[in-house]
Design a protein around this motif. Sequence first.
Motif, mmCIF file in Angstrom:
data_model
loop_
_atom_site.group_PDB
_atom_site.id
_atom_site.type_symbol
_atom_site.label_atom_id
_atom_site.label_comp_id
_atom_site.label_asym_id
_atom_site.label_seq_id
_atom_site.Cartn_x
_atom_site.Cartn_y
_atom_site.Cartn_z
ATOM 1 N N GLY A 510 -16.205 -6.013 -14.997
ATOM 2 C CA GLY A 510 -15.411 -6.642 -15.498
ATOM 3 C C GLY A 510 -15.217 -6.126 -16.928
ATOM 4 N N LEU A 511 -16.218 -5.493 -17.474
ATOM 5 C CA LEU A 511 -16.018 -4.952 -18.826
ATOM 6 C C LEU A 511 -15.464 -3.551 -18.718
ATOM 7 N N LEU A 512 -15.521 -3.028 -17.734
ATOM 8 C CA LEU A 512 -14.843 -1.513 -17.269
ATOM 9 C C LEU A 512 -13.324 -2.104 -17.081
ATOM 10 N N GLY A 513 -13.100 -3.053 -16.290
ATOM 11 C CA GLY A 513 -11.881 -3.388 -15.963
ATOM 12 C C GLY A 513 -10.872 -3.892 -17.390
ATOM 13 N N ILE A 514 -11.614 -4.446 -18.390
ATOM 14 C CA ILE A 514 -11.136 -4.729 -19.596
ATOM 15 C C ILE A 514 -10.560 -3.477 -20.197
ATOM 16 N N ALA A 516 -10.050 -0.619 -18.609
ATOM 17 C CA ALA A 516 -8.949 -0.105 -17.762
ATOM 18 C C ALA A 516 -7.341 -0.893 -18.365
ATOM 19 N N ALA A 517 -7.719 -2.133 -18.582
ATOM 20 C CA ALA A 517 -6.182 -3.045 -19.027
ATOM 21 C C ALA A 517 -5.893 -2.567 -20.209
ATOM 22 N N GLN A 518 -6.862 -2.298 -21.157
ATOM 23 C CA GLN A 518 -6.281 -1.875 -22.540
ATOM 24 C C GLN A 518 -5.613 -0.389 -22.388
ATOM 25 N N HIS A 519 -6.289 0.214 -21.657
ATOM 26 C CA HIS A 519 -5.722 1.884 -21.334
ATOM 27 C C HIS A 519 -4.128 1.648 -20.798
ATOM 28 N N GLU A 520 -3.691 0.702 -20.156
ATOM 29 C CA GLU A 520 -2.779 0.682 -19.453
ATOM 30 C C GLU A 520 -1.855 -0.242 -20.128
ATOM 31 N N ALA A 521 -1.978 -0.961 -21.322
ATOM 32 C CA ALA A 521 -1.419 -1.830 -22.190
ATOM 33 C C ALA A 521 -1.016 -2.988 -21.146
ATOM 34 N N ARG A 522 -2.052 -3.520 -20.444
ATOM 35 C CA ARG A 522 -1.501 -4.717 -19.707
ATOM 36 C C ARG A 522 -2.448 -5.632 -19.958
ATOM 37 N N PRO A 523 -1.584 -6.718 -21.073
ATOM 38 C CA PRO A 523 -2.496 -7.730 -21.334
ATOM 39 C C PRO A 523 -2.775 -8.805 -20.515
ATOM 40 N N ASP A 524 -1.805 -8.964 -19.361
ATOM 41 C CA ASP A 524 -1.923 -9.961 -17.995
ATOM 42 C C ASP A 524 -3.546 -9.753 -17.411
ATOM 43 N N VAL A 525 -3.572 -8.241 -17.138
ATOM 44 C CA VAL A 525 -4.778 -7.881 -16.572
ATOM 45 C C VAL A 525 -5.990 -8.194 -17.603
ATOM 46 N N ILE A 527 -6.468 -10.387 -19.761
ATOM 47 C CA ILE A 527 -6.656 -11.677 -19.686
ATOM 48 C C ILE A 527 -7.706 -12.276 -18.457
ATOM 49 N N ARG A 528 -7.205 -11.620 -17.145
ATOM 50 C CA ARG A 528 -7.722 -11.785 -16.074
ATOM 51 C C ARG A 528 -9.336 -11.195 -16.102
ATOM 52 N N MET A 529 -9.401 -10.140 -16.531
ATOM 53 C CA MET A 529 -10.662 -9.570 -16.299
ATOM 54 C C MET A 529 -11.394 -10.131 -17.611
#
Length: 741
Positions: A510-514, A516-525, A527-529
């Motif tokens: 999950g920490l890696l997912g966070i 990844a979401a920040q790199h992609e500028a995906r706040p929805d992702v 939040i999920r992570m």
Amino acid sequence: MSSLGTDGGGATYNSVSGDAVVVGPLLMAQHIEGIQLPPAAPAAPPCQGPPPTRVFVNRTEELAGLRDAALALAADPEPGVVMVVGVGGVGKTQLVAQAVRRELAQLFPDGRLYVDLEDHRRDGAVDLAAVLGGFLRALGVHKDYVPGRLAERTALFRSVAAPLRLLVKVDNVQHAPEARALVPPQGLLVVTGRRALPSLLMDGAVLIDVAPLDDRAGTELVRRWYADADEGTATDVVRLCAGHPLALRAAVEWLAARPQLTLDDVVRDLTAGRYGTGDDGAREAMGVAMGASGGPAQDGVGASGGPAQDGVGEAVDAVLDAVVAEVSDDTRHLYDLFGVLPGTTATADLLRAVGATRVDAGLGELLSSRLAVLVESADRPQRYRLHDVVRAHARQCARALPEERRRSLLRLVVDFYADAAAHGDALVLGARFRIQPPPVRPLAELGAKEALFTGGADALEWLDAERDNLQAVIRIAADEGWHQEVWRLCESLWALYHSRKHLADCVESGLLGIEAAQHEARPDVEIRMRNQVARAAYELGDLDRAEAQLDAAAGLLELAGDPRLSGVVWESRGLIALARGRSEESPHAMGERAEEARQLFERALAANRAVPDPHGVVVQSYNVAQALVAGERWTDALGVLDEAAEVARTTGDEPMLPRIDLVRAQSFVGLGSLDRAVAATVAAADRAASLKQFAKLDQALELLAALADRAEDRPLRAACEEKLRELRRNMGLEPPAAPTA
């Protein structure tokens, strides 16, 4: 006189489920007795571990040492530890397998457990919770009863194994705590490793040192494999292979596949260095893999390591170079793939997905050359792995591949697992809320000969069997900057993390997912992570860490488009509020926490109604009712539960009904209506049994026994207690008594 079954008008009946009606307390007990339970697991003791080979020479002293240690420790009621030490591939595992076949199996009749810790080691640390989870299931504990936390799994392992005389075999131990956590309550732990561990010796462990074969034993082994070999030539081969059994076996297997050659050809080619001995990097990698380099051997204790073993590493490197140089192009491609793979095992389907051809023939050649082995697995697909010494060589060879080629192969691996995990998630958890779209490739395309899995239970087993590979794939995808694949995998694996309680995995990925979401500028992702990490931390009891993740997620909610993302955050906050309330002794504090949780769950409920998401509505209504019960608002809770049950029945959300019935029973208890509480609890037990929700059935029977006790209904209490004992026995929590002499 029992108060059960009276509902104001004097009639003695209780609605149980559907159209079923049970009349009177006695028939209620008979109804409980009639609940169908799953049969007990087969009573056969576990028999894990690599089998012994038919050809085995020398090792007389080591076998005697193992036998004497086992006999001495078997006579002691306290558990014992034997430590088998030697360089990688020298034959430690086979030595133990031979000892088991000859004598140890008879000394420990209640079963043999086995694990190779290299399959569970990440960044030097072993996931002991996963190891113990595997042991518990091998001992017959149903998956629903395997707890999530390491401490709980350790306690359950000791409880289940307490009456059993077990032999536990553990390969590739590097640190003493890894071994101590796996010692059976009574019986014997045999660990293998490349270095002796001083603290285990101080604990009383018996040390067995395994050296390379001497000329006589090695020559005997070669001549058993290759009967026509001249004794002098066989001795030359032994010396060129530094007496290393793995190297000897690989050299002779390679020769057996080429009848036009002789043992003299092997000696000539190895002596001339025709195939080379690898570069310095390969030699260093082999040394590390075999325990030959990298400083003193654990404070100087043990025979492994040092110049003699450096020579062994070079000899094995030379043999592997020779063997790999002569395999077919397809097999060499497979070998390179094994060197590239992020994990340790592979299925034929994965190898085909990354472009391998003639996979079955290539795997056969790797197996016959003793470069690869079959891995024990309860799951259907066969899995293959390289011996860890061979894997070090393969990974060094893979470094010679062009960088673009290496990355393209890795990308195929990541894409395969991302699609497979998404299909597995869909089968396990159905139509839950997901951010990622369905995978483009259908499940049928991922398996060449048959589907990877069919149905939710099969998919969950596949995900669990591939868990270490999946975690490695997430890490490599993060390293390569494939951010979408990182969070896709993390989201899909919630089905595994939540179902099998791999909570530490959930936090790590999950920490890696966070990120990844920040790199992609995906706040929805993001939040999920963050919510997934928070839920894992919550279940691990780390409420502060969970709240910190939710605080960060809440700050992003205005940027999220789907209201369900707000819902999952409010839900997690509500669960934490209830957990904090339960930990506080003051009833006033519990009331405040319950009201806080209710408001949070109401917000989550509103978010799911806005979509609408029927399952989310049912779950959040159930949570609201839990908060109302905690706040002693019994009547309000019943109204919410009635609405939730109606939605669940209308939408086919049957798995939620036992949970709703149990909270309804708690509400009736609060209102003092024991008869209605009993009826609701029986309904929960019925539904849980039919849905095979055995943990919920356990919970219902335990509550029903307590209610029967309060109502002084002895037949019902006795029926519940007997059914509970039967359930737990069938679930593996009460193993059969050890056989008497």
